[in-house]
Design a protein around this motif. Structure first.
Motif, PDB file in Angstrom:
ATOM      1  N   LEU C  21       0.947  -1.138   0.093  1.00  0.00           N
ATOM      2  CA  LEU C  21      -0.070  -0.002   0.006  1.00  0.00           C
ATOM      3  C   LEU C  21       0.831   1.325  -0.046  1.00  0.00           C
ATOM      4  O   LEU C  21       0.489   2.271  -0.783  1.00  0.00           O
ATOM      5  CB  LEU C  21      -1.002   0.084   1.224  1.00  0.00           C
ATOM      6  CG  LEU C  21      -2.101  -1.146   1.074  1.00  0.00           C
ATOM      7  CD1 LEU C  21      -2.711  -1.172   2.458  1.00  0.00           C
ATOM      8  CD2 LEU C  21      -3.132  -0.615  -0.023  1.00  0.00           C
ATOM      9  N   HIS C  25       1.633   5.299  -1.816  1.00  0.00           N
ATOM     10  CA  HIS C  25       1.252   6.611  -1.187  1.00  0.00           C
ATOM     11  C   HIS C  25       2.057   7.694  -1.443  1.00  0.00           C
ATOM     12  O   HIS C  25       3.213   7.670  -1.683  1.00  0.00           O
ATOM     13  CB  HIS C  25       1.687   6.227   0.344  1.00  0.00           C
ATOM     14  CG  HIS C  25       0.837   7.041   1.426  1.00  0.00           C
ATOM     15  ND1 HIS C  25       1.318   8.206   1.368  1.00  0.00           N
ATOM     16  CD2 HIS C  25      -0.228   6.928   2.117  1.00  0.00           C
ATOM     17  CE1 HIS C  25       0.350   8.903   2.579  1.00  0.00           C
ATOM     18  NE2 HIS C  25      -0.343   7.973   2.768  1.00  0.00           N
ATOM     19  N   ASN C 289      -9.490  -0.550   1.236  1.00  0.00           N
ATOM     20  CA  ASN C 289      -9.868  -0.157   2.761  1.00  0.00           C
ATOM     21  C   ASN C 289     -11.161   0.105   2.965  1.00  0.00           C
ATOM     22  O   ASN C 289     -11.559   0.541   4.003  1.00  0.00           O
ATOM     23  CB  ASN C 289      -9.050   1.244   3.147  1.00  0.00           C
ATOM     24  CG  ASN C 289      -8.683   1.505   4.601  1.00  0.00           C
ATOM     25  OD1 ASN C 289      -8.213   0.408   5.255  1.00  0.00           O
ATOM     26  ND2 ASN C 289      -9.154   2.508   5.158  1.00  0.00           N
ATOM     27  N   ALA C 312      -6.662  -5.168   4.608  1.00  0.00           N
ATOM     28  CA  ALA C 312      -6.529  -3.804   4.255  1.00  0.00           C
ATOM     29  C   ALA C 312      -7.262  -3.167   5.730  1.00  0.00           C
ATOM     30  O   ALA C 312      -6.684  -2.730   6.735  1.00  0.00           O
ATOM     31  CB  ALA C 312      -7.013  -3.666   3.087  1.00  0.00           C
ATOM     32  N   GLY C 317      -4.464  -1.564   5.705  1.00  0.00           N
ATOM     33  CA  GLY C 317      -5.218  -0.341   5.310  1.00  0.00           C
ATOM     34  C   GLY C 317      -5.430   0.634   6.533  1.00  0.00           C
ATOM     35  O   GLY C 317      -5.237   1.853   6.429  1.00  0.00           O
ATOM     36  N   GLN C 321      -4.465   4.600   7.305  1.00  0.00           N
ATOM     37  CA  GLN C 321      -5.484   5.356   7.569  1.00  0.00           C
ATOM     38  C   GLN C 321      -5.203   6.102   9.001  1.00  0.00           C
ATOM     39  O   GLN C 321      -5.280   7.429   8.957  1.00  0.00           O
ATOM     40  CB  GLN C 321      -6.755   4.571   7.571  1.00  0.00           C
ATOM     41  CG  GLN C 321      -7.802   5.744   7.597  1.00  0.00           C
ATOM     42  CD  GLN C 321      -9.332   4.768   7.962  1.00  0.00           C
ATOM     43  OE1 GLN C 321      -9.384   3.571   7.905  1.00  0.00           O
ATOM     44  NE2 GLN C 321     -10.437   5.633   8.156  1.00  0.00           N
ATOM     45  N   LEU C 335      -4.594   5.648  -0.218  1.00  0.00           N
ATOM     46  CA  LEU C 335      -5.639   4.450  -0.141  1.00  0.00           C
ATOM     47  C   LEU C 335      -6.913   4.455  -1.224  1.00  0.00           C
ATOM     48  O   LEU C 335      -7.819   3.655  -1.346  1.00  0.00           O
ATOM     49  CB  LEU C 335      -6.388   4.395   1.321  1.00  0.00           C
ATOM     50  CG  LEU C 335      -5.182   4.012   2.392  1.00  0.00           C
ATOM     51  CD1 LEU C 335      -6.161   4.389   3.852  1.00  0.00           C
ATOM     52  CD2 LEU C 335      -5.014   2.625   2.275  1.00  0.00           C
TER      53      LEU C 335
END
Lengths: 335, 335, 335, 335
Positions: C21, C25, C289, C312, C317, C321, C335
């Motif tokens: 992930l 980003h 997510n 996630a 995820g 977050q 995400l």
């Protein structure tokens, strides 16, 4: 302002993958989606995974209207139907990335022989760029129409073409044994791709007569300068995604190490192609635009193994990579 | 001379499972197979797993002809259509095991309410034996027509009915959460059961409105003497076969150990029902006619878990078990 | 300058998912990875899917060194071991997101009762924020240590807590029947999670004694203000990823429509929680997510169904977050 | 009185398959099971699918005791360990079917070169019958020790050997590309065969160095009279059972039709080998001892495709077929 993208034929798996990937793209967004059968429905009714993430109402295909709204269109229609639509869209001034096989081959004759239909726009077959930025980035950058590569061909051309060009392998007896996930068969209701038919089972299909065979030969010829005698056997494998191609070639006194070195050099600037020491599994590239490939010595043969995700680098990921090139973005944007 | 078996509606998964199981049966053989859509084809064209093992040409359904050839007929037709065919066959003097829901419920009203069709042979609903030899072996032995149980109901009735009969559980709030393999959805071409739709995914369906809910209630009432307030939620699970039912009941001061003891006693003479100490998995019974079930204490609830193979004990295995009873063989013959 | 992220315990599936992930980003990157067993190896040897995408050499865990290199650390260690490491890291001044259960519960006693170990850092249990930004964003923003939620609890707390807070449901008999993909069981070599043990099979486990049961009760109490009588049954489902929770509650004269309205209001500003009309499948949220949830009326019960990806929103995820909240980014970044 | 069968090394998948198949055998029953690690446990604790169907207490291996109890023993031990045990058992006068590779090859040198161990009973390598009743039924009938064939070799030898013997194909460049289910990798706890490692993925392994390559060459030589230059590449496929071998050979002016005719003649009396017109899938033979195979023309190559169940015809089914031959039963008894 982001690139405005339209999707034609929005109900299938490649269309969903385009939408999924573009949701994470920093410079592009999907602004229109069409489907003859589902006009008026919300896209998230067709693809519930889009609920709460992106939505749009499916419209019917009006080339002028789509051209006005979109900077680029992804045509996910089947061959034959796609060429006709691409013609209208290009004539309206939109740039088009075509997922079908309609503009991939180098001659109308070859196309009509293998696809059994009269080509709807013969002027553009043989002079449309093949959407493999690893070899054709310059042409793609300026193209109004890009022929997005077939999934199996991508998995075979990338390992084979540089070896042919470099004269490392014999060209007279190449065997490509490929294993694909089921999403390659599409989303239409057929008994043959029901869960209980293909789960817990593997089988060959289209032996010696799959349309991706001439595409592989044609493109390796275009890139490597020599026509291969190549036999292609696809297999349906119980998984959603992925293509593994095991390729048997005869070395010209070359070794696996030389093959790896050739690839390292060829793909040094290509962000998605990675020669690896391990034997690649389709899971290693699942959900990504990456290609992993390796070579092994095996007596009087070399064994090449490549792994891609058929929906990503084999279709929708490649399309976005092409879009990036067409609009001057880094190839990796959003991928 | 072996029992001569006919299969009506021979293209689906339950028909194939009947054929597969009867290939190993010492006292019965399939002598005829019908299918409206495939007349004249060989059965092994429809079911390639039968190639080299058994073959027969698919014929159209002529009740008189089938009756002459067969001692017993398995009707694998959908509800509504099946009742009509069963009527013709029974009137011709053949014994019939009906896989559809047409004769399972205890009243025509209940049937017409849940199935939304006028019953084609109302005289026989409510007085046809329910094909669960664990409770109705005597009636099955003499029946001309047997209503083969639904797959989900089998997984719920076997654990629940004895507990209700013994007064071990409350009847006002029973929850049956079931997980089924995809073969339960049949072999017709539908997008919803394509490999790529259901693979790597689990989902509930028919929440609160599945037709097996009234069947469970009806049969537990017939066997246990009390009508349950029962809520049933089926889930589509990414596997070919199997049903796991997790059942939440309120104990009447009873414990899991007492539940197990009740089952042990109830099913002592039943060769296919096994109370087990471990938590059963569907794999433990896959391909067999066996039922594994266990009980666990959980605060103010008891948790019952049962596992069956939906195609075997949930359909075709049960049918052969019924056939064995009808023809005076041991229940386990060929199973 | 991007947020510098470290991963402690880098060989498992949640660590790989963090890396996967973060590759996408825009404002964070992984700068360090540790694993006691694999020091000196390249991360792509452990996770071949990272080859050609990201690489780093696995180091041993030196809290001071990690603290210097990293703005935030994801601890993917098992419970017990994790608390000790988190203590060292926090004391060195790094912010930590802990994937283990060590700081989730509201009291040391509850922890020691269910986890059977003496808590290594009791001062921080009961006063560490639970990493569910849907409810605790403000505290997360300023936290030095965040207890990343359990996968099953996330799937149950999100649908249940607002209904309890709003007084829409009875609290005395809640049943949570959850189905999880196999990745939740981790990546250590055990017979029980071999492919051939769990493929084509579904089974319950940990019935009535799974450690996520007190976590659900505890958090719904913290958010909704009432302690539930809740029974939780997890099931191992043949798929890589995903949790589907089917939750049976008794309405306080409320309907499914009112439940949906309550959720709509509660989660209006939450980008990852989507009440949907359809019955969600785990595939609809796979790799994302997102949480999809719906409600259905069912006689004297309401049925709630939620779907998440256990790796996630159920783990990595959610951690990203949380990181976004901690560093003032939009919750959706990357995400 | 039934044949009394013992299983040595009873915890693995081939042992379970022997038990499963013998439960349906009319003339044989399992009377003993051994496993060093699980002495004293019930077999149904190790294999819960046997609960309620068959049970026995696992004992330690005492050759004299086993020999007394059993008419025939199936040794499911790994290579090296198996030879030693087979020696003891044969010396005690029991007949043995050995699942390991210890007695398959025609020379001690070849064995020690490929298996890297000193052979524990060299007197019997090179003069033990290879358990392929399609070619060696007479020798099997009288054998005290049978070398049960490898799974991959069975799938390659059956299609290749008759063509070599008939001079229909060139012998200098045979490629065998095989795809196997995961059960072939055994039941020991290894990260590489965890569900989440191999699910949704296909990969090659052992490229050019798998021990079944010399076994194929050796046996085709023994049967067909010529040593092949053969390259074998196995692939791990996400399914429990099944091997599909796609074999590329050069015809000696022969056609696919002639290949089919050669097989038809060769296997006319073999109940388990079926040349088929369709492209076989592993599902078509799953759970059975059957082999389906077909041939296709492909330019300058012939493509042969064979499908078996690796646990049945590839291991335990073959063993029972061998046992049937050894004890004068029809080959198909119980299969």
């Amino acid at each position: 302002m982001p690139i405005r993208v339209g999707i034609i034929g929005a109900t299938g798996y490649t269309a969903l993958e385009v939408a999924r990937l573009l949701l994470a793209h920093p410079e592009a967004k999907v602004v229109a989606a069409t489907s003859r059968a589902e006009v008026g429905k919300s896209i998230s009714e067709i693809h519930p995974s889009l609920a709460g993430r992106w939505d749009v109402t499916i419209e019917s295909l009006d080339a002028a209207k789509i051209a006005e709204k979109c900077d680029v269109v992804m045509s996910c229609l089947p061959h034959g139907a796609s060429a006709e639509t691409c013609k209208q869209l290009v004539e309206q001034g939109t740039r088009v990335i075509d997922f079908s096989a309609d503009f991939r081959l180098s001659s109308r004759d070859l196309y009509e022989q293998w696809y059994g239909v009269v080509h709807p726009w013969p002027e553009r077959i043989g002079n449309t760029v093949y959407g493999l930025p690893e070899f054709f980035a310059d042409e793609i950058a300026n193209a109004d129409l890009v022929a997005n590569p077939g999934c199996y061909p991508t998995s075979a051309i990338l390992p084979l073409a540089p070896l042919v060009a470099a004269g490392l392998i014999e060209t007279d007896d190449v065997i490509v044994d490929s294993k694909s996930g089921v999403s390659g068969a599409g989303r239409s209701a057929k008994v043959g791709t029901l869960y209980c038919e293909v789960n817990e089972s593997i089988a060959a299909y289209g032996v010696g007569c799959h349309r991706h065979q001439p595409e592989m030969i044609d493109l390796v010829d275009r890139i490597g300068g020599t026509s291969l005698s190549l036999l292609f056997t696809p297999h349906l494998t119980p998984m959603d995604r992925g293509i593994l191609s095991t390729i048997y070639v005869k070395p010209k006194k070359s070794t696996a190490a030389e093959v790896m070195a050739c690839w390292e050099q060829q793909y040094a600037e290509c962000p998605f192609v990675t020669p690896v020491a391990h034997l690649p599994a389709t899971k290693h590239v699942s959900g990504t635009n990456h290609v992993q490939m390796t070579a092994r010595d095996g007596g009087n043969r070399l064994i090449l193994v490549s792994a891609i995700d058929n929906l990503a680098k084999g279709a929708s990921g490649a399309a976005i990579q092409n879009m990036n090139v067409m609009f001057g973005l880094p190839q990796t944007a959003g991928l």
